[in-house]
Design an enzyme around this catalytic site. Structure first.
Site, PDB file in Angstrom:
ATOM      1  N   CYS A   1      99.493  15.050  84.660  1.00  0.00           N
ATOM      2  CA  CYS A   1      98.461  15.912  84.094  1.00  0.00           C
ATOM      3  C   CYS A   1      97.235  16.016  84.999  1.00  0.00           C
ATOM      4  O   CYS A   1      96.580  17.064  85.047  1.00  0.00           O
ATOM      5  CB  CYS A   1      98.044  15.378  82.727  1.00  0.00           C
TER       6      CYS A   1
ATOM      7  N   HIS B   1      94.532  10.428  81.160  1.00  0.00           N
ATOM      8  CA  HIS B   1      94.987  11.808  80.977  1.00  0.00           C
ATOM      9  C   HIS B   1      93.760  12.697  81.109  1.00  0.00           C
ATOM     10  O   HIS B   1      92.647  12.296  80.744  1.00  0.00           O
ATOM     11  CB  HIS B   1      95.616  12.006  79.597  1.00  0.00           C
TER      12      HIS B   1
END
Length: 214
Positions: A118, A44
């Site tokens: 993301c 992420h």
């Protein structure tokens, strides 16, 4: 439109000089400790500017999936490293306005682990503001997974990393108030899956960014 990359310390006003943009990278799973030796991993990432980190997550509504959180503390992930991206000629309010514009492009119900995650968001932000992409290794597995989904562990072959906003939108009177605090909707299917819990179990608060008016 705001001005992106800073070219020299002498350009722009004092307020906009040397505003640093950095990428904070997190592990989604402990197996990254082994996968990194092969140049891949499940990560992420969030963009940090002016002491605030911006990321992209999922929910079930056609509203902003862009959120802000304390830097290096995104809930549900394990912080790995920070990568400098450059300096930008933007004030803090201009950064906020830019993220509100990005929020209209990144709705929570459009999140997909392979095609719109993301890291796609942070790469889009970085390319727009600096003219450069984020390091390729951050989202390499998603690019490979787009060709062969079996490359991802079964527990991570999910379409969304889910958060549930407490409310969406606001009235004109509320436009200066804080953005909604995000909570998670627990499901029985997550309870017995440690890796999926790591993906989607926040331990701190984060706030969605409201979209800019169209």
């Amino acid at each position: 439109m705001v001005s992106p990359l800073s070219k020299s310390a002498s350009e722009g006003s004092d307020e906009t000089q040397n505003a640093q943009l950095v990428l904070n990278v997190y592990d989604l799973t402990p197996i990254n400790n082994y996968m990194c030796w092969f140049g891949v991993g499940i990560y992420h990432s969030g963009i940090e500017a002016y002491g605030m980190e911006y990321g992209f997550g999922a929910h079930d509504y056609p509203t902003s999936g862009v959120f802000q959180v304390e830097p290096k503390c995104c809930p549900g992930y394990i912080y790995r490293c920070t990568i400098p991206l450059g300096n930008i000629n933007m004030t803090q309010s201009e950064v906020q306005t830019f993220m509100e514009h990005m929020a209209s492009k990144y709705h929570g119900d459009t999140y997909h682990l392979i095609s719109k995650n993301c890291n796609h968001f942070t790469d889009d932000v970085c390319m727009t503001l600096t003219g450069r992409s984020i390091p390729g290794w951050v989202n390499r597995l998603a690019r490979l997974g787009a060709l062969c989904n079996c490359l991802l562990p079964e527990s991570l072959q999910v379409t969304t990393v889910r958060h549930v906003p407490e409310y969406h939108g606001c009235s004109e009177e509320e436009s200066e108030s804080p953005s909604p605090i995000i909570t998670r909707e627990a499901t029985e299917s997550e309870d017995g899956d440690p890796e999926r819990q790591l993906l989607s179990s926040p331990t701190a608060e984060l706030e969605f960014i409201r979209e800019s008016p169209k």
